[in-house]
Scaffold this active site. Structure first.
Site, PDB file in Angstrom:
ATOM      1  N   ARG A 199       0.813  -1.235   0.000  1.00 39.12           N
ATOM      2  CA  ARG A 199       0.000   0.000   0.000  1.00 39.12           C
ATOM      3  C   ARG A 199       0.839   1.274   0.000  1.00 39.12           C
ATOM      4  O   ARG A 199       0.395   2.324   0.431  1.00 39.12           O
ATOM      5  CB  ARG A 199      -0.981   0.024   1.172  1.00 39.12           C
ATOM      6  CG  ARG A 199      -1.958  -1.116   1.140  1.00 39.12           C
ATOM      7  CD  ARG A 199      -3.187  -0.828   1.944  1.00 39.12           C
ATOM      8  NE  ARG A 199      -4.130  -1.918   1.793  1.00 39.12           N
ATOM      9  CZ  ARG A 199      -4.147  -3.008   2.523  1.00 39.12           C
ATOM     10  NH1 ARG A 199      -3.266  -3.155   3.496  1.00 39.12           N
ATOM     11  NH2 ARG A 199      -5.037  -3.940   2.302  1.00 39.12           N
TER      12      ARG A 199
ATOM     13  N   LYS B 110       3.691  11.593 -11.148  1.00 35.17           N
ATOM     14  CA  LYS B 110       2.850  10.795 -12.046  1.00 35.17           C
ATOM     15  C   LYS B 110       3.564   9.476 -12.304  1.00 35.17           C
ATOM     16  O   LYS B 110       4.715   9.470 -12.750  1.00 35.17           O
ATOM     17  CB  LYS B 110       2.635  11.519 -13.380  1.00 35.17           C
ATOM     18  CG  LYS B 110       1.523  12.534 -13.358  1.00 35.17           C
ATOM     19  CD  LYS B 110       1.216  12.999 -14.777  1.00 35.17           C
ATOM     20  CE  LYS B 110       0.139  14.046 -14.774  1.00 35.17           C
ATOM     21  NZ  LYS B 110      -0.111  14.584 -16.130  1.00 35.17           N
TER      22      LYS B 110
ATOM     23  N   GLU C 256      11.046  18.511 -24.260  1.00 35.86           N
ATOM     24  CA  GLU C 256      10.332  18.809 -22.995  1.00 35.86           C
ATOM     25  C   GLU C 256      10.885  20.083 -22.347  1.00 35.86           C
ATOM     26  O   GLU C 256      10.159  20.792 -21.667  1.00 35.86           O
ATOM     27  CB  GLU C 256      10.452  17.640 -22.010  1.00 35.86           C
ATOM     28  CG  GLU C 256       9.786  16.344 -22.464  1.00 35.86           C
ATOM     29  CD  GLU C 256       8.273  16.298 -22.210  1.00 35.86           C
ATOM     30  OE1 GLU C 256       7.685  17.312 -21.791  1.00 35.86           O
ATOM     31  OE2 GLU C 256       7.691  15.224 -22.455  1.00 35.86           O
TER      32      GLU C 256
ATOM     33  N   LYS D  45       8.264  23.141 -13.237  1.00 35.89           N
ATOM     34  CA  LYS D  45       7.459  21.947 -12.953  1.00 35.89           C
ATOM     35  C   LYS D  45       7.112  21.888 -11.463  1.00 35.89           C
ATOM     36  O   LYS D  45       5.978  21.591 -11.087  1.00 35.89           O
ATOM     37  CB  LYS D  45       8.215  20.684 -13.383  1.00 35.89           C
ATOM     38  CG  LYS D  45       7.455  19.422 -13.069  1.00 35.89           C
ATOM     39  CD  LYS D  45       7.164  18.563 -14.247  1.00 35.89           C
ATOM     40  CE  LYS D  45       6.123  17.517 -13.902  1.00 35.89           C
ATOM     41  NZ  LYS D  45       6.146  16.369 -14.758  1.00 35.89           N
TER      42      LYS D  45
ATOM     43  N   GLU E  54      -3.630  17.606 -11.190  1.00 31.75           N
ATOM     44  CA  GLU E  54      -4.055  18.060 -12.519  1.00 31.75           C
ATOM     45  C   GLU E  54      -5.542  18.389 -12.601  1.00 31.75           C
ATOM     46  O   GLU E  54      -6.273  17.878 -13.448  1.00 31.75           O
ATOM     47  CB  GLU E  54      -3.677  17.017 -13.591  1.00 31.75           C
ATOM     48  CG  GLU E  54      -3.640  17.609 -14.987  1.00 31.75           C
ATOM     49  CD  GLU E  54      -3.037  16.682 -16.026  1.00 31.75           C
ATOM     50  OE1 GLU E  54      -1.933  16.168 -15.811  1.00 31.75           O
ATOM     51  OE2 GLU E  54      -3.694  16.469 -17.052  1.00 31.75           O
TER      52      GLU E  54
ATOM     53  N   ARG F 177      -1.860  22.214 -14.007  1.00 34.93           N
ATOM     54  CA  ARG F 177      -0.901  21.185 -14.422  1.00 34.93           C
ATOM     55  C   ARG F 177      -1.156  20.693 -15.841  1.00 34.93           C
ATOM     56  O   ARG F 177      -0.238  20.223 -16.520  1.00 34.93           O
ATOM     57  CB  ARG F 177      -0.925  20.006 -13.436  1.00 34.93           C
ATOM     58  CG  ARG F 177       0.153  18.980 -13.754  1.00 34.93           C
ATOM     59  CD  ARG F 177       0.393  17.992 -12.635  1.00 34.93           C
ATOM     60  NE  ARG F 177       1.440  17.059 -13.007  1.00 34.93           N
ATOM     61  CZ  ARG F 177       2.036  16.217 -12.195  1.00 34.93           C
ATOM     62  NH1 ARG F 177       1.698  16.183 -10.930  1.00 34.93           N
ATOM     63  NH2 ARG F 177       2.979  15.407 -12.631  1.00 34.93           N
TER      64      ARG F 177
ATOM     65  N   ASN G 145       0.808  19.448 -20.612  1.00 35.72           N
ATOM     66  CA  ASN G 145       0.454  18.530 -21.696  1.00 35.72           C
ATOM     67  C   ASN G 145       0.442  19.217 -23.062  1.00 35.72           C
ATOM     68  O   ASN G 145      -0.119  18.682 -24.017  1.00 35.72           O
ATOM     69  CB  ASN G 145      -0.926  17.903 -21.436  1.00 35.72           C
ATOM     70  CG  ASN G 145      -0.909  17.051 -20.184  1.00 35.72           C
ATOM     71  OD1 ASN G 145       0.090  16.403 -19.882  1.00 35.72           O
ATOM     72  ND2 ASN G 145      -1.991  17.070 -19.423  1.00 35.72           N
TER      73      ASN G 145
ATOM     74  N   HIS H 297       0.646  17.194 -26.224  1.00 34.80           N
ATOM     75  CA  HIS H 297       0.495  15.783 -25.849  1.00 34.80           C
ATOM     76  C   HIS H 297      -0.754  15.124 -26.435  1.00 34.80           C
ATOM     77  O   HIS H 297      -0.763  13.909 -26.620  1.00 34.80           O
ATOM     78  CB  HIS H 297       0.506  15.619 -24.326  1.00 34.80           C
ATOM     79  CG  HIS H 297       1.885  15.721 -23.737  1.00 34.80           C
ATOM     80  ND1 HIS H 297       2.708  16.808 -23.933  1.00 34.80           N
ATOM     81  CD2 HIS H 297       2.603  14.868 -22.955  1.00 34.80           C
ATOM     82  CE1 HIS H 297       3.851  16.613 -23.293  1.00 34.80           C
ATOM     83  NE2 HIS H 297       3.809  15.447 -22.691  1.00 34.80           N
TER      84      HIS H 297
ATOM     85  N   HIS I 286       0.429  11.934 -28.099  1.00 39.01           N
ATOM     86  CA  HIS I 286       0.069  10.594 -27.625  1.00 39.01           C
ATOM     87  C   HIS I 286      -0.600   9.785 -28.730  1.00 39.01           C
ATOM     88  O   HIS I 286      -0.411   8.571 -28.814  1.00 39.01           O
ATOM     89  CB  HIS I 286      -0.852  10.690 -26.403  1.00 39.01           C
ATOM     90  CG  HIS I 286      -0.102  10.930 -25.122  1.00 39.01           C
ATOM     91  ND1 HIS I 286      -0.726  11.231 -23.942  1.00 39.01           N
ATOM     92  CD2 HIS I 286       1.223  10.906 -24.851  1.00 39.01           C
ATOM     93  CE1 HIS I 286       0.191  11.391 -22.997  1.00 39.01           C
ATOM     94  NE2 HIS I 286       1.371  11.201 -23.519  1.00 39.01           N
TER      95      HIS I 286
ATOM     96  N   HIS J  82       8.824   9.585 -27.391  1.00 37.56           N
ATOM     97  CA  HIS J  82       7.838  10.490 -26.783  1.00 37.56           C
ATOM     98  C   HIS J  82       8.166  11.965 -27.071  1.00 37.56           C
ATOM     99  O   HIS J  82       7.309  12.732 -27.521  1.00 37.56           O
ATOM    100  CB  HIS J  82       7.764  10.242 -25.276  1.00 37.56           C
ATOM    101  CG  HIS J  82       6.873  11.209 -24.554  1.00 37.56           C
ATOM    102  ND1 HIS J  82       5.514  11.248 -24.743  1.00 37.56           N
ATOM    103  CD2 HIS J  82       7.159  12.208 -23.667  1.00 37.56           C
ATOM    104  CE1 HIS J  82       4.990  12.218 -24.004  1.00 37.56           C
ATOM    105  NE2 HIS J  82       5.966  12.804 -23.341  1.00 37.56           N
TER     106      HIS J  82
HETATM  107  N1  GLY Z   1       4.375  15.252 -17.895  1.00 35.73           N
HETATM  108  C1  GLY Z   1       3.228  15.968 -17.510  1.00 35.73           C
HETATM  109  C2  GLY Z   1       3.023  16.044 -16.042  1.00 35.73           C
HETATM  110  O1  GLY Z   1       3.844  15.606 -15.281  1.00 35.73           O
HETATM  111  O2  GLY Z   1       2.013  16.533 -15.608  1.00 35.73           O
END
Ligand code: GLY
Length: 381
Positions: A134, A156, A198, A240, A250, A254, A258, A261, A265, A279
């Site tokens: 957990r 994430k 990035e 960040k 998010e 946040r 993206n 993205h 994606h 990516h």
């Molecule tokens: N890579 C996008 C984020 O961490 O929110």
């Protein structure tokens, strides 16, 4: 990427940025020689702790022994688990095997898991740590530029599904991130370039001055000039950290991270998450498209997409759909629309796009109609 410019004299003290999340706050350390200093740093943070290091075969070849030596010298008991490299490792099968392996190594609640690798290892290991007993604590030691500026920071974690990338996962913050710029010397140039996309993203979403600085200093960064590299990684991580501190899960801000993205994606899904399109390459094309889309919707000045595109071209990145290998066969309008509708950035069946009013002024748009998107994509295929 060997470089004569990379000297260990430069910037010995690591730069430290804090991700402020109350009792889950943690530091990101950026500097030279941090693999060698990992043992004492971790021992100070968690005296007497035991660790499992999760890495991949490519990273292990260069960086596992120095890390283990540093841990052992500091008296930290550790074992390593070495996985196959590549995006295919972010799967349920690999997750299950990894969790069982960590249990076999008797990793308990007070122990630590260390992710030593790029985004794949960081995402998979973080997710494994989040569900093991957990939740056990973990440390990110990112070894790619992409992981240093993005995926290792912010908690994430996750794996891919047949329906899309990162669709299964959890928010689980690390307790420390160690970004050692020396490890970037062994990164393949193509991977380094993909990570650079990035870095540019941060300038495009919230910091026009940083984008201008990157236009002037990209060559130094590609030369692994330590001052330029540390400035680029630090500026990226600071942004960040600020965004994650304000909007960890998010719900709003946040989502700006993206940029590119939703397009990117879909390209990754259609090319099979492999070497065909990395990516960072996918989101470089996606970011140019996001600016072109913004221009077409009269949200920003004409000419910005060209400026973004020419910076990515200088950075040896793909910038249009036609640059994707076999694009004519695999990137069809129907397939793109289907993948974009499945992306996790879809909310209540609405497409969510990050668009721009200017360089450094990105915003979240939730009112793009599928027909508008379809017309835009048709022009770009
Ligand atoms: N890579 C996008 C984020 O961490 O929110």
């Amino acid at each position: 990427m060997a470089s004569e410019h990379m000297s260990k004299q430069a910037l010995k003290e690591p730069e430290t940025i804090t991700v402020a999340l109350g009792e889950r706050s943690y530091d990101i350390c950026i500097g030279n020689d941090l693999l060698d200093q990992a043992g004492p740093i971790i021992e100070q943070l968690r005296p007497g702790v035991k660790c499992s290091i999760v890495t991949d075969e490519n990273v292990a070849r260069h960086h596992l022994a120095p890390l283990q030596t540093s841990l052992e010298t500091a008296g930290i008991k550790n074992k390593a688990i070495t996985l196959k490299p590549g995006e295919q490792t972010k799967s349920f099968d690999q997750l299950s095997a990894l969790v069982e392996n960590l249990l076999e190594q008797k990793i308990e609640r007070g122990d630590l898991v260390i992710a030593l690798g790029g985004g794949v290892i960081g995402d998979l290991t973080g997710f494994a740590a989040s569900i093991l007993r957990r939740g056990v604590d973990f440390i990110q030691i990112p070894t790619s530029l992409l992981a240093q500026v993005d995926s290792s920071v912010g908690g994430k974690t996750g794996i891919n599904s047949q329906y899309g990338k990162n669709l299964i996962g959890a928010f689980h913050q690390p307790i420390l991130v160690l970004c050692d710029i020396d490890v970037l010397k062994t990164l393949e140039p193509r991977q380094f370039h993909a990570g650079y996309a990035e870095v540019v993203k941060y300038g495009l979403i919230r910091d026009a001055d940083f984008f201008h600085w990157l236009e002037d200093n990209r060559a130094k960064i590609y030369d692994l000039n330590p001052e330029a590299l540390i400035h680029a990684i630090k500026t990226s991580c600071m942004m960040k950290a600020a965004i994650v501190s304000e909007d960890e899960k998010e719900h709003g801000l946040r989502a700006l991270l993206n940029l590119g993205h939703t397009f990117g994606h879909a390209f990754e899904a259609l090319t099979g998450y492999g070497d065909k399109l990395l990516h960072g390459e996918a989101i470089a094309i996606g970011m140019v498209l996001a600016f072109e889309f913004s221009q077409q919707l009269n949200l920003c000045d004409q000419g910005l997409a060209n400026r973004v595109q020419s910076h990515f071209q200088d950075a040896q990145l793909p910038t249009k759909i036609q640059d994707i290998p076999d694009a004519a066969q695999i990137i069809t309008l129907d397939a793109l629309m289907e993948k974009m509708a499945q992306d996790k950035k879809v909310e209540r069946s609405q497409l969510v796009f990050i668009l721009a009013k200017a360089i450094g002024e990105a915003f979240v748009s939730r009112d793009i109609k599928p027909q508008t998107l379809k017309r835009f994509l048709e022009q770009n295929l």
